[in-house]
Design a protein around this motif. Structure first.
Motif, PDB file in Angstrom:
ATOM      1  N   ASN A  88      -3.794 -16.327  -8.157  1.00 31.88           N
ATOM      2  CA  ASN A  88      -3.216 -16.212  -6.809  1.00 31.88           C
ATOM      3  C   ASN A  88      -3.747 -14.967  -6.096  1.00 31.88           C
ATOM      4  OD1 ASN A  88      -1.406 -17.128  -4.761  1.00 31.88           O
ATOM      5  ND2 ASN A  88       0.063 -15.564  -5.369  1.00 31.88           N
ATOM      6  N   PRO A  89      -5.046 -14.924  -5.824  1.00 33.86           N
ATOM      7  CA  PRO A  89      -5.646 -13.708  -5.260  1.00 33.86           C
ATOM      8  C   PRO A  89      -5.637 -13.676  -3.739  1.00 33.86           C
ATOM      9  CG  PRO A  89      -7.375 -15.253  -5.775  1.00 33.86           C
ATOM     10  CD  PRO A  89      -6.069 -15.946  -6.095  1.00 33.86           C
ATOM     11  N   VAL A  90      -4.629 -14.292  -3.122  1.00 31.23           N
ATOM     12  CA  VAL A  90      -4.646 -14.511  -1.673  1.00 31.23           C
ATOM     13  C   VAL A  90      -3.585 -13.703  -0.925  1.00 31.23           C
ATOM     14  CG1 VAL A  90      -5.594 -16.827  -1.939  1.00 31.23           C
ATOM     15  CG2 VAL A  90      -3.110 -16.527  -1.896  1.00 31.23           C
ATOM     16  N   LEU A  91      -2.928 -12.762  -1.612  1.00 29.60           N
ATOM     17  CA  LEU A  91      -1.804 -12.061  -0.985  1.00 29.60           C
ATOM     18  C   LEU A  91      -2.022 -10.561  -0.797  1.00 29.60           C
ATOM     19  CD1 LEU A  91       1.236 -13.753  -2.802  1.00 29.60           C
ATOM     20  CD2 LEU A  91       0.273 -14.311  -0.561  1.00 29.60           C
ATOM     21  N   ILE A  92      -2.906  -9.966  -1.560  1.00 25.83           N
ATOM     22  CA  ILE A  92      -3.065  -8.514  -1.513  1.00 25.83           C
ATOM     23  C   ILE A  92      -3.457  -8.074  -0.094  1.00 25.83           C
ATOM     24  CG2 ILE A  92      -5.486  -8.559  -2.263  1.00 25.83           C
ATOM     25  CD1 ILE A  92      -2.873  -5.996  -3.426  1.00 25.83           C
ATOM     26  N   THR A  93      -2.764  -7.052   0.408  1.00 23.47           N
ATOM     27  CA  THR A  93      -2.899  -6.620   1.801  1.00 23.47           C
ATOM     28  C   THR A  93      -2.993  -5.101   1.855  1.00 23.47           C
ATOM     29  OG1 THR A  93      -1.584  -8.521   2.534  1.00 23.47           O
ATOM     30  CG2 THR A  93      -1.763  -6.675   4.072  1.00 23.47           C
ATOM     31  N   LEU A  94      -3.817  -4.570   2.764  1.00 26.42           N
ATOM     32  CA  LEU A  94      -3.866  -3.127   2.955  1.00 26.42           C
ATOM     33  C   LEU A  94      -2.499  -2.632   3.432  1.00 26.42           C
ATOM     34  CD1 LEU A  94      -5.678  -0.546   3.070  1.00 26.42           C
ATOM     35  CD2 LEU A  94      -5.976  -1.065   5.512  1.00 26.42           C
ATOM     36  N   CYS A  95      -2.018  -1.576   2.813  1.00 24.86           N
ATOM     37  CA  CYS A  95      -0.728  -0.992   3.198  1.00 24.86           C
ATOM     38  C   CYS A  95      -0.960   0.160   4.175  1.00 24.86           C
ATOM     39  CB  CYS A  95       0.014  -0.493   1.969  1.00 24.86           C
ATOM     40  SG  CYS A  95       1.667   0.159   2.313  1.00 24.86           S
ATOM     41  N   THR A  96      -0.461   0.018   5.380  1.00 26.50           N
ATOM     42  CA  THR A  96      -0.618   1.062   6.392  1.00 26.50           C
ATOM     43  C   THR A  96       0.642   1.902   6.553  1.00 26.50           C
ATOM     44  OG1 THR A  96      -0.017  -0.542   8.112  1.00 26.50           O
ATOM     45  CG2 THR A  96      -2.365  -0.228   7.658  1.00 26.50           C
ATOM     46  N   GLU A  97       1.774   1.404   6.068  1.00 24.78           N
ATOM     47  CA  GLU A  97       3.021   2.160   6.034  1.00 24.78           C
ATOM     48  C   GLU A  97       3.949   1.528   5.014  1.00 24.78           C
ATOM     49  OE1 GLU A  97       5.077   2.068   9.743  1.00 24.78           O
ATOM     50  OE2 GLU A  97       5.099  -0.114   9.880  1.00 24.78           O
ATOM     51  N   ILE A  98       4.841   2.323   4.464  1.00 27.02           N
ATOM     52  CA  ILE A  98       5.798   1.820   3.493  1.00 27.02           C
ATOM     53  C   ILE A  98       6.942   1.149   4.248  1.00 27.02           C
ATOM     54  CG2 ILE A  98       7.330   2.380   1.583  1.00 27.02           C
ATOM     55  CD1 ILE A  98       4.375   2.826   0.968  1.00 27.02           C
ATOM     56  N   PRO A  99       7.213  -0.124   4.014  1.00 26.55           N
ATOM     57  CA  PRO A  99       8.309  -0.799   4.715  1.00 26.55           C
ATOM     58  C   PRO A  99       9.644  -0.110   4.448  1.00 26.55           C
ATOM     59  CG  PRO A  99       6.930  -2.386   3.536  1.00 26.55           C
ATOM     60  CD  PRO A  99       6.505  -1.027   3.083  1.00 26.55           C
ATOM     61  N   SER A 100      10.508  -0.098   5.443  1.00 27.35           N
ATOM     62  CA  SER A 100      11.799   0.582   5.302  1.00 27.35           C
ATOM     63  C   SER A 100      12.659  -0.042   4.208  1.00 27.35           C
ATOM     64  CB  SER A 100      12.545   0.559   6.643  1.00 27.35           C
ATOM     65  OG  SER A 100      12.765  -0.780   7.071  1.00 27.35           O
ATOM     66  N   LYS A 101      12.442  -1.320   3.928  1.00 31.42           N
ATOM     67  CA  LYS A 101      13.233  -2.000   2.891  1.00 31.42           C
ATOM     68  C   LYS A 101      12.745  -1.674   1.476  1.00 31.42           C
ATOM     69  CE  LYS A 101      10.258  -6.089   3.156  1.00 31.42           C
ATOM     70  NZ  LYS A 101      10.187  -7.529   3.449  1.00 31.42           N
ATOM     71  N   PHE A 102      11.601  -1.020   1.370  1.00 29.54           N
ATOM     72  CA  PHE A 102      10.984  -0.689   0.087  1.00 29.54           C
ATOM     73  C   PHE A 102      11.349   0.751  -0.251  1.00 29.54           C
ATOM     74  CE2 PHE A 102       6.532  -1.019  -2.177  1.00 29.54           C
ATOM     75  CZ  PHE A 102       7.178  -1.082  -3.400  1.00 29.54           C
ATOM     76  N   LYS A 125      -6.608   4.788   3.215  1.00 31.40           N
ATOM     77  CA  LYS A 125      -6.645   3.345   2.930  1.00 31.40           C
ATOM     78  C   LYS A 125      -6.823   3.090   1.434  1.00 31.40           C
ATOM     79  CE  LYS A 125      -8.381   2.193   7.538  1.00 31.40           C
ATOM     80  NZ  LYS A 125      -9.401   1.488   8.353  1.00 31.40           N
ATOM     81  N   ARG A 126      -6.019   3.797   0.670  1.00 28.86           N
ATOM     82  CA  ARG A 126      -6.075   3.660  -0.788  1.00 28.86           C
ATOM     83  C   ARG A 126      -4.875   2.871  -1.332  1.00 28.86           C
ATOM     84  NH1 ARG A 126      -8.919   8.247  -2.948  1.00 28.86           N
ATOM     85  NH2 ARG A 126      -8.424   7.494  -5.053  1.00 28.86           N
ATOM     86  N   LEU A 127      -3.961   2.483  -0.457  1.00 32.84           N
ATOM     87  CA  LEU A 127      -2.757   1.778  -0.903  1.00 32.84           C
ATOM     88  C   LEU A 127      -2.771   0.336  -0.417  1.00 32.84           C
ATOM     89  CD1 LEU A 127       0.019   4.465  -0.369  1.00 32.84           C
ATOM     90  CD2 LEU A 127      -1.037   3.765  -2.527  1.00 32.84           C
ATOM     91  N   PHE A 128      -2.311  -0.565  -1.295  1.00 30.90           N
ATOM     92  CA  PHE A 128      -2.269  -1.991  -1.005  1.00 30.90           C
ATOM     93  C   PHE A 128      -0.910  -2.533  -1.427  1.00 30.90           C
ATOM     94  CE2 PHE A 128      -6.550  -0.602  -1.477  1.00 30.90           C
ATOM     95  CZ  PHE A 128      -7.254  -1.284  -0.487  1.00 30.90           C
ATOM     96  N   ILE A 129      -0.512  -3.619  -0.809  1.00 31.49           N
ATOM     97  CA  ILE A 129       0.845  -4.107  -1.011  1.00 31.49           C
ATOM     98  C   ILE A 129       0.855  -5.633  -1.087  1.00 31.49           C
ATOM     99  CG2 ILE A 129       1.389  -4.267   1.464  1.00 31.49           C
ATOM    100  CD1 ILE A 129       4.180  -3.098   0.762  1.00 31.49           C
ATOM    101  N   VAL A 130       1.797  -6.150  -1.848  1.00 30.83           N
ATOM    102  CA  VAL A 130       2.128  -7.572  -1.820  1.00 30.83           C
ATOM    103  C   VAL A 130       3.629  -7.667  -1.610  1.00 30.83           C
ATOM    104  CG1 VAL A 130       2.160  -9.769  -3.038  1.00 30.83           C
ATOM    105  CG2 VAL A 130       0.250  -8.192  -3.378  1.00 30.83           C
ATOM    106  N   ASP A 131       4.026  -8.415  -0.600  1.00 31.64           N
ATOM    107  CA  ASP A 131       5.441  -8.587  -0.266  1.00 31.64           C
ATOM    108  C   ASP A 131       5.765 -10.076  -0.335  1.00 31.64           C
ATOM    109  OD1 ASP A 131       7.989  -8.683   0.731  1.00 31.64           O
ATOM    110  OD2 ASP A 131       7.582  -7.534   2.547  1.00 31.64           O
ATOM    111  N   LEU A 132       6.487 -10.474  -1.370  1.00 29.33           N
ATOM    112  CA  LEU A 132       6.831 -11.879  -1.566  1.00 29.33           C
ATOM    113  C   LEU A 132       8.187 -12.211  -0.948  1.00 29.33           C
ATOM    114  CD1 LEU A 132       5.333 -12.252  -5.115  1.00 29.33           C
ATOM    115  CD2 LEU A 132       4.837 -13.785  -3.212  1.00 29.33           C
ATOM    116  N   LYS A 133       8.380 -11.771   0.293  1.00 28.25           N
ATOM    117  CA  LYS A 133       9.642 -12.008   0.988  1.00 28.25           C
ATOM    118  C   LYS A 133       9.916 -13.483   1.197  1.00 28.25           C
ATOM    119  CE  LYS A 133       7.267 -11.161   5.394  1.00 28.25           C
ATOM    120  NZ  LYS A 133       7.182 -10.279   6.593  1.00 28.25           N
TER     121      LYS A 133
END
Length: 517
Positions: A88-102, A125-133
């Motif tokens: 499932n390599p289709v979700l990884i996303t560049l993280c530009t800010e930490i979501p408030s819910k995280f 641009k060293r952080l990446f995120i997956v959010d399975l909301k």
């Protein structure tokens, strides 16, 4: 398996042309039984739990080979690799800010950022995120618990994607902690296991079943309804529709029936799976998710300088461009003037049903190219046809053929988990990990079916079982297509020779033309 109102677990009589031919005709239940017998594993069909990981590994002493992940499934490096070259390599996303819910705080993750602050890691641009909301509150079979996690990854100095924080549910709180690599060993491992269970749920429901098998079934039916067999678009797409309706009718009836394989081996079960597919299809857009380069751009991971070592991106993009080149050469020949597009009644009727809502009996695709509810130029048709061929080949191959490598060792990528989700960061044990795993009978069912589904289907992309286009222009286009695919295959093989973790799954030599298994 129509994406509109049809119940996908009910069989119907297939047209003769859509049935399996010759020795390709197989029965999934008979094949499963045969595989069970040849593995000499029938004696493991019990409800007993695994006593140890070594107990589980005894399965591979028979005919089922040991998935490579057995050697390194606990490693954080492998967990990061699953995001870029797993099933499932289709979700990884560049993280530009930490979501408030995280609930990630700067000091919390500082030990894992190689001297950077959280702010600097974001800026660089060293952080990446997956959010399975999308998984939040999905119904599960037998009151099982499915997480809806968020995971944060750091690209370290060695260009490795490393997990640094996992929150298992969407709303932060005292009973929903942020798990860290510095937590007790088995506590962190359990967090990764529950995350992967959620990821596997999305994979099987959306990435695999929903966005390839089901979505393309609707397209196949729509194509038959609106395009005559003599139409150039029909001739161009038909080799990529081979056996799709047959595999959906036969295989999925067996796997997704009530109390069938999905109900017994996936946390969500069949009802939750269809609920999730419905959510996913509402979010899926042709012009973003279907056009492969656009999908990477939307997630800000298209630039190898930002996220290197992403073989799914590199290989899928290369093949997508080759497919588009092929489609372009053919369709620019047939539609050399805009009027030929605008005045093609079959073509326009086809588009009309593609975008018609599912409630009205259409396919309900969002983001189909066009203007004023029509195709007005050949580039729009090229994009649409390229997306369809890419899903039937690239999309399905990437989601399907490494299933055994991922699911074949249940702790690595569990479709189902049994113990309660950890709600604190207290220490856990290996016994707690074993409690999450399915019993021997269910484990064996997962191994055998994913092994069966991982078998290669039709001929490689470009080597068509049946040909419909014989004009010299089309034959030349196909020849160039195969040459481009051969070059891509060579590059992939050279890369994999020196790769610590090879990714062969999108080598054009093994990417089939169609969704046939």
């Amino acid at each position: 398996m129509r994406v509109s109102g049809h119940d996908p677990t009910k069989s119907w009589k297939l047209p003769h042309d859509e049935k399996f031919k010759g020795d390709y005709k197989w029965d999934i239940i008979k094949t499963k039984g045969s595989l069970l017998l040849t593995t000499s594993l029938i004696n493991l069909a019990s409800k007993d739990k695994w006593e140890s990981l070594e107990d589980l590994k005894t399965v591979y002493k028979f005919s089922l080979e040991e998935p490579k992940c057995v050697q390194y499934w606990t490693d954080d490096k492998w967990f990061g690799l699953q995001r870029v070259q797993g099933a499932n390599p289709v979700l990884i996303t560049l993280c530009t800010e930490i979501p408030s819910k995280f609930g990630v705080e700067p000091e919390m993750v500082k030990p894992f950022l190689e001297g950077l602050t959280l702010e600097k890691a974001l800026l660089q641009k060293r952080l990446f995120i997956v959010d399975l909301k999308i998984l939040k509150d999905v119904a599960c079979k037998d009151a099982r618990m499915l997480t809806a996690p968020i995971a944060l990854f750091f690209l370290n100095d060695r260009k490795e994607l490393m997990p640094i924080a996992i929150q298992l549910f969407q709303d932060k709180g005292p009973d929903n902690p942020v798990f860290l690599p510095s937590d007790p060993e088995y506590t962190w491992l359990l967090a990764k296991i529950f995350y992967n269970n959620a990821d596997a749920t999305y994979h099987q429901s959306c990435t695999h079943l929903g966005f390839t098998h089901l979505l393309m079934e609707g397209v196949v039916v729509c194509t038959h309804r609106n395009l005559s067999p003599s139409h150039p678009l029909f001739k161009l797409m038909a080799p990529h529709f081979l056996y799709l309706l047959a595999i959906n009718a036969r295989g999925l009836e067996k796997l997704i029936s009530e109390n069938g394989w999905v109900d017994t081996t996936m946390t969500v079960g069949r009802c939750g799976m269809f609920q999730l597919i419905k959510r996913g299809l509402k979010q899926w857009h042709v012009d973003v998710n279907g056009i492969i380069p656009n999908d990477f751009r939307a997630r800000n991971v298209d630039d190898p300088a930002i996220l290197p070592n992403y073989p799914y991106r590199d290989d899928s993009t290369a093949i997508y461009k080759a497919v588009r080149n092929y489609v372009t050469r053919v369709l620019q020949f047939y539609y050399d003037k805009p009027e030929k597009v605008i005045n093609d009644v079959e073509l326009q009727n086809w588009r009309e049903e593609l975008v018609l809502s599912r409630n009205e009996g259409g396919i309900g695709l969002v983001g189909v190219p066009g203007e004023n509810e029509k195709f007005t130029m050949v580039e729009q048709v090229i994009d649409m046809v390229t997306v369809i061929i890419a899903i039937c080949s690239i999309g399905h191959a990437a989601a399907n053929f490494l299933q055994y490598e991922e699911y074949g060792f249940p702790p690595n990528y569990p479709g189902i988990v049994y113990s309660e989700v950890p709600k604190d960061k207290g220490p856990h044990t290996l016994e707690d990990v074993l409690k999450t795993l399915p019993d021997k009978e269910t484990s064996l069912d997962i191994m055998v079916i994913t092994k069966l589904l991982s078998r290669l289907g039709t001929k490689p992309l470009g080597d068509f079982e049946v040909k419909y286009l014989y004009h010299p222009v089309c034959l030349k286009a196909a020849e160039k297509f195969c040459a481009e695919l051969k070059d891509i295959s060579t590059r992939i093989q050279v890369r994999n020779e020196s790769a610590e973790f090879p990714y062969p799954w999108l080598d054009p030599k093994i990417v089939p033309n169609s969704i046939s298994i």
